[in-house]
Design a protein around this motif. Structure first.
Motif, short mmCIF file in Angstrom:
data_model
loop_
_atom_site.label_atom_id
_atom_site.label_comp_id
_atom_site.label_asym_id
_atom_site.label_seq_id
_atom_site.Cartn_x
_atom_site.Cartn_y
_atom_site.Cartn_z
N SER A 204 -5.57 -5.40 13.01
CA SER A 204 -4.48 -6.30 13.37
C SER A 204 -4.54 -7.53 12.45
O SER A 204 -5.34 -7.57 11.52
CB SER A 204 -4.59 -6.70 14.84
OG SER A 204 -3.42 -7.40 15.25
N CYS A 244 5.92 -7.77 21.06
CA CYS A 244 4.71 -7.98 21.85
C CYS A 244 3.56 -8.44 20.94
O CYS A 244 3.54 -8.12 19.75
CB CYS A 244 4.33 -6.71 22.62
SG CYS A 244 3.84 -5.31 21.59
N GLY A 247 -3.29 -8.43 19.08
CA GLY A 247 -3.81 -9.21 17.95
C GLY A 247 -2.66 -9.86 17.23
O GLY A 247 -2.76 -10.97 16.71
N SER A 249 -0.17 -7.88 15.04
CA SER A 249 0.29 -7.34 13.75
C SER A 249 1.74 -6.90 13.75
O SER A 249 2.48 -7.19 12.81
CB SER A 249 -0.62 -6.20 13.30
OG SER A 249 -0.55 -5.10 14.17
N GLY A 316 -3.68 -1.66 24.17
CA GLY A 316 -3.48 -2.21 22.82
C GLY A 316 -3.25 -3.71 22.81
O GLY A 316 -3.23 -4.33 21.75
N SER A 388 7.25 -1.26 19.10
CA SER A 388 6.08 -1.03 18.23
C SER A 388 5.56 0.41 18.28
O SER A 388 4.94 0.87 17.32
CB SER A 388 4.97 -2.01 18.58
OG SER A 388 4.68 -1.97 19.97
#
Ligand SMILES: *Cc1c(COP(=O)(O)O)cnc(C)c1O
Length: 405
Positions: A204, A244, A247, A249, A316, A388
């Motif tokens: 990420s 969302c 991390g 990315s 995630g 995503s």
């Protein structure tokens, strides 16, 4: 566009700076030995990634292997069910392997190949990053070592099977709580022993510089495509974009396409079961400044100042920090970060499935839920949501909850 003293015309040249900082966030907080490994990667990134050979190879891979560009879909039934706001989704669920993660894994593995490395190393929690990296390694013929806690291995059998089928070595981590944190520690130790022949591929926009920058840059294809496609479809820019943030990315890459536009940008963190520490993973909402995993950012801390246990229905998203660029964009106010809890994300999961025929990842469902919330508050206009990933991986869990929606 200048926003709170930050010039977004030249933003990508200046953020991060040469030391890897976005304002006060980012940097490189690791041993001297690993620092030199990071410098090698940074130098390689700045030279190789500017070469036309690298760029054209990456473009070909995106087109012929990943299936890019992914489309934008207009959500007609969902929009009509709410009112006059038009909702759209950018379909990263249709990217090969079913999520955005492959975008940066292919970039990182291609860089590894150009650097003459033989092996890629990473940790994985839920297994999504491990599967994406194992896919990239198979494509390029690189060895792939994935460190994973034994507790996670038991929970994530299908992803462990995928990694093995793709030819990756899944290395079991048994110390401590045997979950993501221990897997990160073990992977970093292995990397420190072997960094001449391999490259660590972070999953990420987190970790020491250059990873928050590199992963953002590789993911920015999502935002650049989305902006152009949305203009082509509607003749205008969206009024708001939503993604969302775990991390961070998929959000960083998506936002990159719109930072310099008059577009409202929203990042959505998981509120899980509620605002009590341990019940959520909303580090930008409730965290404080701190260093972990080699970088300075916001962090959810326990009473000793260590990373606190976090929770979300979306594995995630359950990370106790967020990428340094998000902390910076929050502080200057260019992006608004907010939260969605488990319940609302599951409701959005069903809505998108039943009104549109798209089963979203439970992570992405947080962004969908927030898009729906925005559409109710706005009287008119358009909202573009980054979807995503796809929800196949979440179906067993969702069904196990019983259907009471
Ligand atoms: C891993 C994952 C995320 C969260 O990661 P970011 O780095 O915050 O994007 C979101 N959605 C899906 C589908 C994922 O697999």
């Amino acid at each position: 566009m200048i926003y709170n003293g930050v010039d977004f015309d030249t933003y990508f040249k200046n953020y991060p700076n040469n030391e890897g900082y976005f304002g006060k966030y980012g940097g490189v907080y690791i041993s001297d030995e690993l620092k030199s490994a990071m410098e090698e990667i940074t130098d390689a990134y700045f030279t190789i990634c500017k070469s036309s050979k690298f760029i054209s190879e990456l473009r070909k891979i995106r087109r012929e292997f990943q299936g890019r560009p992914t489309p934008i879909s207009y959500l007609e039934r969902l929009s009509t069910s709410i009112g006059n706001v038009q909702l759209y989704v950018k379909r990263e669920d249709l990217n090969h392997t079913g999520a955005h993660k492959l975008n940066h894994c292919m970039g990182e593995a291609l860089l590894a190949k150009y650097m003459g490395k033989k092996k890629v190393i990473a940790e994985t929690g839920a297994g999504q990053h491990g599967v994406a990296l194992a896919t990239a390694a198979a494509y390029f013929g690189l060895e792939c070592d994935i460190y994973m806690g034994s507790v996670d291995i038991k929970k994530q059998a299908p992803n462990v099977a995928r990694m093995k089928i793709l030819g990756a070595n899944v290395i079991v981590v048994t110390h401590g709580l045997a979950t993501l944190k221990e897997a990160v520690d073990s992977a970093f130790e292995a990397y420190a022993r072997d960094y001449k022949d391999c490259i660590y591929c972070i999953g990420s926009v987190v970790g020491p510089h250059p990873f928050p920058m590199m992963v953002r840059d590789f993911q920015s294809v999502v935002g650049i495509e989305a902006r152009e496609q949305f203009l082509g479809m509607t003749g205008e820019l969206p009024d708001a974009v939503v993604a969302c943030v775990g991390g961070g990315s998929n959000a960083a890459g998506f936002f990159a396409g719109f930072l310099n536009d008059p577009v409202d940008i929203y990042g959505v963190e998981p509120l899980g079961r509620g605002p009590k520490l341990g019940d959520h993973a909303a580090s930008l909402q409730y965290g404080t400044e701190g260093v972990m995993h080699g970088f300075n950012s916001v962090m959810l801390k326990d009473e000793n100042g260590d990373p606190a246990p976090v929770y979300s229905v979306a594995s995630g998203l359950d990370y106790p920090s967020s990428g340094p660029e998000h902390a910076f964009l929050r502080d200057i106010g260019r992006v608004k970060y907010d939260v969605i809890d488990d319940k609302d994300s599951i409701e959005a999961f069903y809505k998108l499935s039943r009104l549109e025929g798209i089963i979203p990842a439970i992570e992405s469902s947080h962004a969908v839920a927030y898009g729906i919330k925005l559409a109710k508050e706005m009287k008119r206009g358009s909202v573009l949501i980054n979807l995503s990933g796809r929800g196949d991986k979440d179906m067993d869990y969702i069904l196990s909850l019983g259907e009471n929606i």
